[in-house]
Design a protein around this motif. Structure first.
Motif, PDB file in Angstrom:
ATOM      1  N   GLY A 118       0.619  -1.328  -0.157  1.00 15.35           N
ATOM      2  CA  GLY A 118      -0.405   0.026   0.210  1.00 15.35           C
ATOM      3  C   GLY A 118       0.655   1.093  -0.057  1.00 15.35           C
ATOM      4  N   HIS A 119       0.740   2.461  -0.271  1.00 13.82           N
ATOM      5  CA  HIS A 119       1.074   3.030  -0.152  1.00 13.82           C
ATOM      6  C   HIS A 119       0.182   4.062   0.248  1.00 13.82           C
ATOM      7  N   PRO A 120       0.408   4.577   1.974  1.00 14.38           N
ATOM      8  CA  PRO A 120      -0.354   5.658   1.679  1.00 14.38           C
ATOM      9  C   PRO A 120      -0.946   7.512   1.380  1.00 14.38           C
ATOM     10  N   ARG A 210      19.561   4.963 -13.337  1.00 18.87           N
ATOM     11  CA  ARG A 210      18.649   5.725 -12.998  1.00 18.87           C
ATOM     12  C   ARG A 210      18.358   5.718 -13.966  1.00 18.87           C
ATOM     13  N   ARG A 211      16.971   6.463 -14.651  1.00 18.16           N
ATOM     14  CA  ARG A 211      15.942   7.289 -15.837  1.00 18.16           C
ATOM     15  C   ARG A 211      15.178   8.368 -15.427  1.00 18.16           C
ATOM     16  N   PRO A 212      14.732   9.020 -16.799  1.00 15.19           N
ATOM     17  CA  PRO A 212      14.916  10.291 -16.104  1.00 15.19           C
ATOM     18  C   PRO A 212      12.934  10.095 -16.022  1.00 15.19           C
ATOM     19  N   LEU A 213      12.915  10.913 -14.797  1.00 11.97           N
ATOM     20  CA  LEU A 213      11.705  10.805 -13.963  1.00 11.97           C
ATOM     21  C   LEU A 213      10.595  12.220 -14.745  1.00 11.97           C
ATOM     22  N   LEU A 214       9.536  11.684 -15.462  1.00  8.44           N
ATOM     23  CA  LEU A 214       8.507  12.394 -16.068  1.00  8.44           C
ATOM     24  C   LEU A 214       7.667  12.687 -15.087  1.00  8.44           C
ATOM     25  N   ALA A 215       7.418  13.972 -15.661  1.00  7.88           N
ATOM     26  CA  ALA A 215       6.234  14.786 -14.764  1.00  7.88           C
ATOM     27  C   ALA A 215       4.256  14.289 -15.943  1.00  7.88           C
TER      28      ALA A 215
HETATM   29  N1  ADP Z   1      10.123   7.584 -15.456  1.00  8.45           N
HETATM   30  C1  ADP Z   1       8.871   7.869 -14.264  1.00  8.45           C
HETATM   31  N2  ADP Z   1       8.653   8.791 -14.336  1.00  8.45           N
HETATM   32  C2  ADP Z   1       7.471   9.900 -13.228  1.00  8.45           C
HETATM   33  N3  ADP Z   1       6.766   8.550 -12.230  1.00  8.45           N
HETATM   34  C3  ADP Z   1       7.108   7.720 -12.421  1.00  8.45           C
HETATM   35  C4  ADP Z   1       8.586   6.706 -13.099  1.00  8.45           C
HETATM   36  N4  ADP Z   1       8.493   6.020 -13.146  1.00  8.45           N
HETATM   37  C5  ADP Z   1       7.341   5.406 -12.792  1.00  8.45           C
HETATM   38  N5  ADP Z   1       6.834   6.567 -11.569  1.00  8.45           N
HETATM   39  C6  ADP Z   1       5.585   6.955 -10.756  1.00  8.45           C
HETATM   40  O1  ADP Z   1       6.569   6.622  -9.382  1.00  8.45           O
HETATM   41  C7  ADP Z   1       5.783   5.833  -8.297  1.00  8.45           C
HETATM   42  C8  ADP Z   1       6.371   4.147  -8.242  1.00  8.45           C
HETATM   43  O2  ADP Z   1       5.155   4.357  -7.066  1.00  8.45           O
HETATM   44  P1  ADP Z   1       5.418   2.900  -6.179  1.00  8.45           P
HETATM   45  O3  ADP Z   1       5.167   3.051  -5.325  1.00  8.45           O
HETATM   46  O4  ADP Z   1       7.682   3.188  -5.646  1.00  8.45           O
HETATM   47  O5  ADP Z   1       5.709   1.408  -6.768  1.00  8.45           O
HETATM   48  P2  ADP Z   1       4.361   1.191  -7.422  1.00  8.45           P
HETATM   49  O6  ADP Z   1       4.044   1.117  -8.719  1.00  8.45           O
HETATM   50  O7  ADP Z   1       4.928  -0.867  -6.591  1.00  8.45           O
HETATM   51  O8  ADP Z   1       3.635   1.678  -6.412  1.00  8.45           O
HETATM   52  C9  ADP Z   1       4.394   5.508  -9.155  1.00  8.45           C
HETATM   53  O9  ADP Z   1       3.356   6.221  -8.913  1.00  8.45           O
HETATM   54  C10 ADP Z   1       4.872   5.569 -11.124  1.00  8.45           C
HETATM   55  O10 ADP Z   1       3.769   5.791 -11.675  1.00  8.45           O
END
Ligand code: ADP
Ligand code: PLP
Ligand code: MG
Length: 290
Positions: A118-120, A210-215
């Motif tokens: 979960g993810h509170p 590491r990969r880019p974090l997308l918005a």
């Molecule tokens: N490259 C990315 N850029 C932005 N958001 C990302 C990227 N990769 C994954 N995410 C987001 O990061 C979060 C990862 O959440 P996390 O709780 O760690 O894993 P899970 O998907 O198992 O719940 C998710 O909300 C997912 O949509």
């Protein structure tokens, strides 16, 4: 001709959209694996919409379905089991019984546990008994464990202070039994804000990617389920753990690029299907040591 692997995928199903099996089954099939979906819940939509309809599968149905496959003589063809989102700890125990049953017929079968806790802050809440079950029982039977940062913190009983601390926490999990730990999403003090990072920890070595974090206006759901499913599928297809890790990062990134381009909240898996099978991007994991 090489045999197509078979994978029993035990996690949630949503009628609309993509989470659990509804995020993982099609991509695993698209890369070349025969998937046997066993749905732990059937919900109208994922729980982060805040409302949903549907039911949790009765725990006794899990061994009953596994026995049904045994009865037609097919259970020994199962090469791997994947488990994700659980409706209850009893469902988890029923899955472990199924894993033991399959491993008794096919000792080479692999078990990947995605310990969804979960993810509170995202509104995804899992009962405490499920977290306890994952910590105390499932981790010991898993060949591969795929926690995100929150789940890694729960296993370790603390938050990390650095990347190397995350590595130490993941390495400590190897001692509980798994051959590999894939941390699907790292978060630690000092992490660069523009990257999305993962770790792969095995007895042979550890790698950081590491990969880019997308918005996104709203974080897409199902990314974790897509990640663990593709990793296991590629291992079954013969990739090394490192190659499967790098492939998974690239394929998931392709899905997120497509999803972002469509301004969609749900993952654009169908539109991204060719990019899943043949990612255009490539991310190289770098070795990391304590
Ligand atoms: N490259 C990315 N850029 C932005 N958001 C990302 C990227 N990769 C994954 N995410 C987001 O990061 C979060 C990862 O959440 P996390 O709780 O760690 O894993 P899970 O998907 O198992 O719940 C998710 O909300 C997912 O949509
Ligand atoms: C029914 C269901 N399954 C699975 C998940 C897990 O999704 P994720 O891969 O984002 O952890 C969720 C998250 O809300 C869910 O509601
Ligand atoms: Mg998850």
């Amino acid at each position: 001709m090489k045999r197509t692997p078979h994978l029993l995928a035990i996690q949630s199903h949503v009628v609309f959209g993509h989470a659990g099996n509804s995020a993982a089954v099609f991509p695993m099939q698209r890369v070349g694996v025969n998937v046997w979906p066993l749905n732990t819940v059937q919900f109208s939509n994922h729980t982060q919409y805040g409302q949903w309809a549907g039911e949790v599968l009765a725990p006794q149905q899990i061994p009953a379905l596994v026995e049904g496959i045994a009865a037609i003589g097919e259970l020994g063809n199962c090469d791997a089991i994947l488990s994700g989102y659980l409706g209850s700890a009893d469902q988890g125990r029923a899955i472990l019984t199924g894993v033991a049953r399959i491993k008794a017929i096919n000792p080479k079968a692999l078990y990947l546990c995605d310990p969804v806790m979960g993810h509170p802050e995202k509104g995804c809440i899992v009962p405490q008994e499920v977290s306890d079950f994952l910590l105390d029982e499932a981790a010991a039977m898993a060949d591969f464990l795929c926690p995100n940062q929150l789940e890694l913190d729960s296993f370790a009983g603390r938050k990390p202070q650095s990347l190397f601390d995350c590595l130490a926490m993941a390495k400590a999990l190897l001692a509980r039994g798994p051959k590999a730990v894939l941390v699907k999403h790292l978060d630690y003090p000092g992490k660069l804000p523009d990257g999305f990072e993962m770790l792969l920890v095995t007895a042979e070595g550890s790698w950081h990617l590491r990969r880019p974090l997308l918005a996104f206006p709203r974080q897409p759901v199902g990314v974790g389920d897509l990640t663990s499913g593709l990793f296991l599928a590629r291992v079954l297809l013969g990739d090394s753990l490192l190659a499967a890790f790098e492939f998974t990062a690239a394929a998931v990134h392709e899905v997120l690029l497509e999803t972002q381009a469509c301004a969609s909240y749900e993952l654009e898996l169908v539109r991204a299907q060719d990019r899943i099978a043949h990612p255009r991007v490539r991310f190289e994991a770098t070795p990391i040591e304590l």
